[in-house]
Design a protein around this motif. Structure first.
Motif, PDB file in Angstrom:
ATOM      1  N   PHE A 179       0.659  -1.167   0.056  1.00 30.03           N
ATOM      2  CA  PHE A 179      -0.001  -0.002   0.073  1.00 30.03           C
ATOM      3  C   PHE A 179       0.558   1.218  -0.058  1.00 30.03           C
ATOM      4  N   ASN A 229       1.869   1.760  -3.834  1.00 32.95           N
ATOM      5  CA  ASN A 229       0.688   1.780  -4.542  1.00 32.95           C
ATOM      6  C   ASN A 229      -0.405   2.865  -4.269  1.00 32.95           C
ATOM      7  N   CYS A 230      -0.343   3.349  -3.007  1.00 33.49           N
ATOM      8  CA  CYS A 230      -1.360   4.202  -2.495  1.00 33.49           C
ATOM      9  C   CYS A 230      -0.766   5.904  -2.424  1.00 33.49           C
ATOM     10  N   ASP A 277      -9.960   4.367   3.666  1.00 33.14           N
ATOM     11  CA  ASP A 277      -8.433   4.641   3.882  1.00 33.14           C
ATOM     12  C   ASP A 277      -7.955   3.444   4.475  1.00 33.14           C
ATOM     13  N   TYR A 337      -3.103   5.404   4.133  1.00 37.09           N
ATOM     14  CA  TYR A 337      -2.992   5.180   2.832  1.00 37.09           C
ATOM     15  C   TYR A 337      -4.445   5.011   2.201  1.00 37.09           C
ATOM     16  N   ARG A 338      -4.205   5.774   1.070  1.00 31.48           N
ATOM     17  CA  ARG A 338      -5.800   5.661   0.156  1.00 31.48           C
ATOM     18  C   ARG A 338      -5.519   5.344  -1.239  1.00 31.48           C
ATOM     19  N   TRP A 339      -6.338   4.417  -1.781  1.00 27.76           N
ATOM     20  CA  TRP A 339      -6.225   3.878  -2.900  1.00 27.76           C
ATOM     21  C   TRP A 339      -6.429   4.776  -4.074  1.00 27.76           C
ATOM     22  N   LYS A 340      -5.605   4.642  -5.065  1.00 26.05           N
ATOM     23  CA  LYS A 340      -5.634   5.538  -6.290  1.00 26.05           C
ATOM     24  C   LYS A 340      -6.921   4.952  -7.048  1.00 26.05           C
TER      25      LYS A 340
END
Length: 305
Positions: A225, A228-229, A251, A301-304
């Motif tokens: 993460f 990738n985030c 998140d 983290y926050r996913w794209k």
């Protein structure tokens, strides 16, 4: 007057005694790993009920020789004993075998009903809907993960051939991949692929891959993460709107220091704007306020989308 009090005491005795006979004291324990009982309230309440009933019997016997002048004192004693019995009964109905998070949830439900002015935290979560189901992707993740809390998925740390544990059991990392199933993203496939291509970056693998467990390790999910985030603040400030709005539904939050743990930020907040975290910790999955976690936050983290 005396006859009235005698009848009252006898009725209180008969009201209390059945509870001593029928109660299942085994249900009044809070258990931890290995079914080891850490808190046992059964003996305490059993003693309380026995004490209450015995006291009432003794008062009834003594009443036979008591003058009317002492009736008021006896009435007060009877009332106090009756109150103790009612309180004990009420406490016994409360399920002590539930986890702290469940008890906290009950308290929160009560608080939510009170006329308290709530803090309005802006919803700045992504509105992207790639699977076109009419629900934003971050909420899809939350809803999918929340099923774990709703069905109280049992916390069970085990190794499974094929990688995936059966429905109804799992650990904190299983909340993550199950949550991402809500947006048709396979966390297992992505992590397995990245580990093969960048094994040196995954210290939790120790130079040897194992698709049956690699994607379920907190350290491996954290590395994935982080790469990738969108990396966000790991500082949490109660009462700070600007900080609170940094924590949005979907998140990912990671803890490493003290214990390895991971969860998903819920779309639910308390009256102070503090978000809840969907996670799985012994004895089962639940939603708990972020402020209840006291270990340092390692990653956010926050996913794209």
């Amino acid at each position: 007057m005396k006859s009235l009090i005698e009848n009252l005491i006898l009725k209180l005795i008969w009201i209390t005694i059945p509870y001593m006979k029928k109660l299942d004291y085994n249900g009044l324990s809070s258990q931890r790993k290995g079914d080891k009982t850490l808190f046992d309230f059964g003996g305490f309440f059993e003693d309380t009920l026995e004490w209450t009933s015995l006291k009432m019997v003794r008062i009834y016997i003594l009443l036979m020789g008591v003058s009317v002048k002492k009736i008021k004192v006896i009435v007060m004693l009877v009332i106090l004993i009756f109150i103790c019995s009612i309180v004990t009964k009420a406490v016994l109905k409360f399920q002590y075998n539930k986890s702290n998070s469940e008890l906290n949830r009950k308290v929160e439900e009560i608080i939510d009903k009170l006329p308290i002015k709530k803090v309005d935290v802006p919803d700045e979560s992504s509105k992207v809907d790639k699977n076109q189901n009419g629900v934003a992707d971050p909420i899809d993740i939350v809803n999918s993960a929340r099923k774990e809390a709703e069905q109280e998925t049992v916390y069970k740390d085990a190794y499974y051939v094929g990688g995936y544990p059966p429905d109804g059991e799992g650990v904190c990392t299983d909340v993550i991949w199950r949550g991402f199933k809500g947006i048709n993203v396979s966390i297992k496939d992505l992590i397995d692929k990245d580990i093969k291509e960048n094994m040196a970056q995954y210290k939790g693998v120790n130079g040897k891959t194992d698709p049956n467990i690699d994607f379920r390790r907190v350290l491996n999910q954290d590395v994935f993460f982080k790469k990738n985030c969108i990396n966000l603040t790991t500082e949490f400030k109660e009462g700070d709107i600007n900080n609170l709005k940094e924590w949005q539904p979907g998140d990912i939050i990671v803890f490493i220091e003290g214990y390895e743990h991971i969860g998903i930020i819920s779309d639910k907040r308390d009256e102070d704007g503090i978000p809840y975290v969907i996670h799985n910790s012994h004895p089962h999955a639940s939603e708990a306020k972020l402020s209840w976690f006291h270990n340092p936050i390692h990653g956010h983290y926050r996913w794209k989308y």
